[in-house]
Design a protein around this motif. Sequence first.
Motif, short mmCIF file in Angstrom:
data_model
loop_
_atom_site.label_atom_id
_atom_site.label_comp_id
_atom_site.label_asym_id
_atom_site.label_seq_id
_atom_site.Cartn_x
_atom_site.Cartn_y
_atom_site.Cartn_z
N THR A 75 0.84 -1.20 0.00
CA THR A 75 0.00 0.00 0.00
C THR A 75 0.88 1.25 0.00
OG1 THR A 75 -1.68 -1.21 1.26
CG2 THR A 75 -1.88 1.18 1.19
N ILE A 76 1.94 1.23 0.82
CA ILE A 76 2.89 2.35 0.85
C ILE A 76 3.58 2.47 -0.51
CG2 ILE A 76 4.98 3.26 1.93
CD1 ILE A 76 2.60 3.31 3.81
N GLY A 77 4.06 1.35 -1.03
CA GLY A 77 4.81 1.36 -2.28
C GLY A 77 3.98 1.83 -3.47
N ILE A 78 2.75 1.34 -3.57
CA ILE A 78 1.91 1.69 -4.72
C ILE A 78 1.51 3.17 -4.67
CG2 ILE A 78 -0.36 1.30 -5.75
CD1 ILE A 78 0.00 -1.68 -5.02
N LEU A 79 1.15 3.64 -3.46
CA LEU A 79 0.79 5.07 -3.33
C LEU A 79 1.99 5.95 -3.66
CD1 LEU A 79 -1.51 5.04 -0.16
CD2 LEU A 79 -2.19 5.48 -2.52
N ALA A 80 3.18 5.56 -3.19
CA ALA A 80 4.39 6.34 -3.49
C ALA A 80 4.68 6.31 -4.99
CB ALA A 80 5.58 5.78 -2.71
N PHE A 81 4.43 5.16 -5.63
CA PHE A 81 4.64 5.02 -7.08
C PHE A 81 3.77 6.02 -7.85
CE2 PHE A 81 3.37 3.07 -11.14
CZ PHE A 81 4.60 2.81 -11.71
N HIS A 82 2.57 6.30 -7.32
CA HIS A 82 1.66 7.25 -7.97
C HIS A 82 1.81 8.67 -7.44
CE1 HIS A 82 -0.48 4.29 -10.38
NE2 HIS A 82 -0.47 3.48 -9.33
N SER A 86 2.23 11.49 1.27
CA SER A 86 1.77 11.96 2.57
C SER A 86 1.46 10.77 3.50
CB SER A 86 0.51 12.81 2.42
OG SER A 86 -0.03 13.10 3.70
N ALA A 87 2.09 10.78 4.67
CA ALA A 87 1.85 9.71 5.65
C ALA A 87 0.41 9.72 6.14
CB ALA A 87 2.79 9.87 6.83
N TRP A 88 -0.24 10.91 6.11
CA TRP A 88 -1.62 11.03 6.58
C TRP A 88 -2.59 10.34 5.63
CZ3 TRP A 88 -1.10 12.34 11.36
CH2 TRP A 88 -0.08 13.21 11.73
N ILE A 89 -2.12 10.04 4.41
CA ILE A 89 -2.93 9.25 3.47
C ILE A 89 -2.42 7.81 3.43
CG2 ILE A 89 -3.61 9.00 1.04
CD1 ILE A 89 -3.34 12.02 0.74
N GLN A 90 -1.07 7.66 3.35
CA GLN A 90 -0.49 6.32 3.20
C GLN A 90 -0.80 5.41 4.38
OE1 GLN A 90 3.72 6.80 2.56
NE2 GLN A 90 3.51 6.93 0.34
N TRP A 91 -0.54 5.90 5.60
CA TRP A 91 -0.66 5.02 6.78
C TRP A 91 -2.11 4.59 7.03
CZ3 TRP A 91 3.46 5.06 11.11
CH2 TRP A 91 4.73 5.18 10.53
N PRO A 92 -3.09 5.54 7.02
CA PRO A 92 -4.49 5.08 7.19
C PRO A 92 -4.92 4.14 6.07
CG PRO A 92 -4.32 7.44 7.59
CD PRO A 92 -3.00 7.01 7.01
N ALA A 93 -4.43 4.39 4.84
CA ALA A 93 -4.80 3.50 3.72
C ALA A 93 -4.24 2.10 3.95
CB ALA A 93 -4.27 4.08 2.41
N VAL A 133 2.76 -11.02 -7.66
CA VAL A 133 3.72 -11.49 -8.68
C VAL A 133 3.25 -11.12 -10.08
CG1 VAL A 133 4.71 -13.56 -9.74
CG2 VAL A 133 4.63 -13.37 -7.26
N SER A 134 1.93 -11.15 -10.29
CA SER A 134 1.40 -10.86 -11.62
C SER A 134 1.27 -9.36 -11.91
CB SER A 134 0.03 -11.52 -11.78
OG SER A 134 -0.89 -10.95 -10.88
N ALA A 135 1.48 -8.53 -10.89
CA ALA A 135 1.33 -7.07 -11.08
C ALA A 135 2.61 -6.50 -11.70
CB ALA A 135 1.02 -6.39 -9.74
N GLU A 136 2.72 -6.61 -13.03
CA GLU A 136 3.95 -6.19 -13.72
C GLU A 136 4.20 -4.69 -13.57
OE1 GLU A 136 3.97 -7.52 -17.72
OE2 GLU A 136 3.80 -9.64 -17.19
N ARG A 137 3.14 -3.91 -13.49
CA ARG A 137 3.33 -2.45 -13.37
C ARG A 137 4.04 -2.09 -12.07
NH1 ARG A 137 -1.22 2.38 -13.50
NH2 ARG A 137 0.25 4.02 -14.07
N TYR A 138 3.88 -2.93 -11.05
CA TYR A 138 4.51 -2.65 -9.76
C TYR A 138 5.70 -3.56 -9.50
CZ TYR A 138 0.16 -0.09 -9.30
OH TYR A 138 -0.88 0.78 -9.53
N ASN A 145 10.72 -0.43 -6.00
CA ASN A 145 11.51 0.54 -5.23
C ASN A 145 10.62 1.70 -4.78
OD1 ASN A 145 14.22 -0.56 -5.31
ND2 ASN A 145 14.17 -0.15 -7.51
N ILE A 146 10.87 2.17 -3.57
CA ILE A 146 10.12 3.31 -3.04
C ILE A 146 11.07 4.50 -2.98
CG2 ILE A 146 8.84 4.19 -1.05
CD1 ILE A 146 8.12 1.27 -0.39
N LEU A 147 10.80 5.50 -3.82
CA LEU A 147 11.75 6.61 -3.96
C LEU A 147 11.71 7.56 -2.76
CD1 LEU A 147 11.22 7.43 -7.75
CD2 LEU A 147 12.97 5.97 -6.68
#
Length: 320
Positions: A75-82, A86-93, A133-138, A145-147
Amino acid sequence: MEHLRSPANILTLIVVGLCAVVPFLAPALGEPFYVIVFARIMIWAIAAVSLNLIMGYGGMISFGHAVYLGIGGYTIGILAFHGITSAWIQWPAAIGACALISLIFGAISLRTKGVYFIMITLALAQMIFFLSVSAERYGSDDGLNILSRSDFGVSFFDLNDKLTMYYTIFAVLLASVFISWKLVHSRFGVVMRAAKSNDTRVQAVGVSTYRYRLIAFVIAGVMCGIAGLLQANFERFVSPDMMNWPRSGELIFMVVLGGMSTLFGPVTGAFVFLMLSEILSTWTIHWHIIFGPFLVLVVLFARGGIHGLLTRRSDKGVGP
């Protein structure tokens, strides 16, 4: 006071004390690498404490518990990818995703018992594993990687600061043990332990054990998911491997090794498990040949894990 000086409690104090001082002790001894090792130990300890809540006190042996590490981390990685950092969105999500998935998985798997419960938790977790494993976009099985780490938007709490990151993990570990202690010693915990002992008898007095077990399952999933979001922020990387079934097996071993149904047993188990694997792997690439028999011996001769072994020795010493 005599109880507080028991070997098990002294060992707990040593482990927690080391976790508290390692950021200053390790660099002073010329071994700064151990700061990273201890941070990883604490993250796995949080996950082990969450598993102990349902396995040790509730008798629910989940063989797919590591999936919540992956859900929290991804959840953290995908949100960061997009671009959402913000931790106030990432952590509750991340917490919400873990709560929802654990609610669905718990509602399904808690209708079974014994080996069927073990197998269905494994099957549901592997379903999420293969989805990642099948999520090639991620990144598929190469991982993502989380930038940028989660941003709380305040200058005094920046996870890019090494000490802030380390002591955030340490604080969450202490909080997870405290929450477990409060739950176990509440009416909720009494029902959980009674249901583990004799589920039919508890239901016979009008208590819906299914509801209590489902709530415990969700709480444990959320706690493990928080360990996952911390791992994603600490490593700045997530991969399907963090939720594969061997990770769930390692979590079970950490709990058994430290001592099921004890508050700090999973913390000790994670510490011994990861430190031993770290040290042995520096001696030989075939370190599993030594580590495997050690774990078998612990299961055979140290019933109750390390905490159980130390407590029995203490009780014998106190005798009349």
